[in-house]
Scaffold this motif. Structure first.
Motif: not given
Length: 390
Positions: A20-21, A34-35, A40-41, A212-215
């Motif tokens: 997400d962006h 990336l953690l 989470c993406g 978290n959640k793609g962000r």
């Protein structure tokens, strides 16, 4: 140079917004992690950089070159997968040589050139004696080194690793953490590492992006994420045990004057002799006067419902009351002796706090104790938005 940048990158799978962006700027030769939790993406982000997925929006740069539509083989990156993806019908030598064999004509390599590179890489990773074996004849740690060697023989600009230690036992995982760090430092390859294990991330990375959640929620060094998390998600995801969050309310009372104890200088209490009308009212009668500047700011912003965040090691447990500010009486629920330390589970209101104590701490379940919080290191978070306030 191998700088990697993501600008407003978006990836969708149907109605699911997986990335997400996302904005990231990964420096040359940096070990960047990336953690985040599962889903989470983070792996999708890694696959976008590798070229195994293509973004729906935004731009991906490698060395200031947009690579959105560049084929994976032309990005000069190498990826190590979670399951290692070794070819079972090829020997270790053939697995390591495979990336060079497929590009032998393009790179102008002879069989002897490939042999030298494979032997050099195998020697560097300590697997020279395994070259004639097949993957089924190797241990998990040996397979992982072969996968690393296969990625390194190409001498890529960027090294991508997707949870490469998750299939190893705990002892070997600790050993391989330091080995990976050593290899990356010697070779100076820009490395992007995906993991859900915050201990792995904290011990290996130069900088970490918590997702978290793609962000991307926060980017920083391990120390920055630990000491100043941007919100309650990062606060409770980083640290083992994670930060304790105690629900509190900012209230205005008659002006009180107090002297800050020397060990509390600074933080939410201020320092020296303080006059304030702002008080933090928490569970079980815990009442903490606030620095007037902080109290005034929270009141003006309407942030009256807050969490008091305290790390497990920033709490002293004793059998007698020792301090008048930041102390509360409670009861030990569970004792967890871990050898190097003891974790006490202590109930305050409806919250169960985790408190670190030295090994062999003499406390028993059901025992009444006093908790003294180090308010110099305490943080305040919004209960409405979760963001860090003070």
């Amino acid at each position: 140079m191998a700088r990697v940048r993501l600008e407003k990158v978006v990836k969708r799978y149907g109605r699911v917004l997986a990335v997400d962006h996302v904005d990231l700027d990964i420096r040359d030769k940096e070990f960047f992690t990336l953690l985040g939790p599962s889903g989470c993406g983070k792996t999708t982000t890694l696959r976008l950089i590798a070229g195994l997925e293509f973004p729906d929006e935004g731009f991906i740069y490698i060395d200031d070159r947009v690579v959105n539509d560049v084929h994976p083989k032309d990005r000069d990156v190498a990826m190590v997968f979670q399951n290692y993806a070794l070819y079972p019908h090829l020997t270790v030598y053939e697995n390591i040589a495979f990336p060079l064999e497929t590009r032998r004509k393009t790179l102008g390599l002879t069989k002897e050139d490939i042999r030298k590179v494979v032997l050099e890489t195998a020697r560097f990773l300590g697997i020279e004696e395994l070259l004639d074996r097949y993957p089924s004849q190797l241990s998990g740690g040996q397979q992982q080194r072969v996968a690393l060697a296969r990625a390194l023989v190409r001498k890529p600009k960027v090294w991508l690793l997707d949870e490469p230690l998750s299939n190893l036992d705990a002892k070997l995982r600790v050993l391989m953490r330091s080995e990976l760090k050593r290899v990356q430092r010697i070779l100076g390859i820009t490395t992007i590492y995906v993991t859900h294990d915050q201990v792995e991330a904290m011990s290996m990375a130069d900088r970490i992006a918590v997702m978290n959640k793609g962000r991307v929620v926060q980017v920083g060094t391990p120390d920055e994420l630990y000491s100043k998390p941007s919100d309650t998600f990062v606060a409770t995801f980083i640290g083992s045990p994670p930060m304790n969050l105690i629900p509190c309310t900012v209230v205005e009372k008659d002006v009180v004057e107090y002297t800050v104890p020397e060990n509390y200088e600074g933080g939410i209490l201020g320092s020296g002799r303080i006059k304030t009308r702002y008080v933090l009212e928490c569970s079980e009668g815990l009442s903490i006067p606030l620095d007037p500047i902080i109290g005034g700011k929270l009141t003006s912003e309407g942030e009256l419902e807050v969490y008091l965040g305290v790390r497990p090691e920033d709490t002293v447990v004793s059998k007698e009351l020792k301090a008048s500010i930041g102390s509360i009486k409670s009861r030990v629920e569970v004792v967890e002796p871990l050898g190097s330390e003891t974790i006490l589970n202590i109930k305050i209101g409806d919250e169960l706090l985790k408190v670190k104590q030295p090994p062999g701490a003499l406390f028993q379940p059901g025992e009444l104790v006093y908790l003294e919080f180090n308010l110099r290191k305490a943080l305040l978070f919004s209960r409405r938005s979760g963001r860090l306030l003070a």
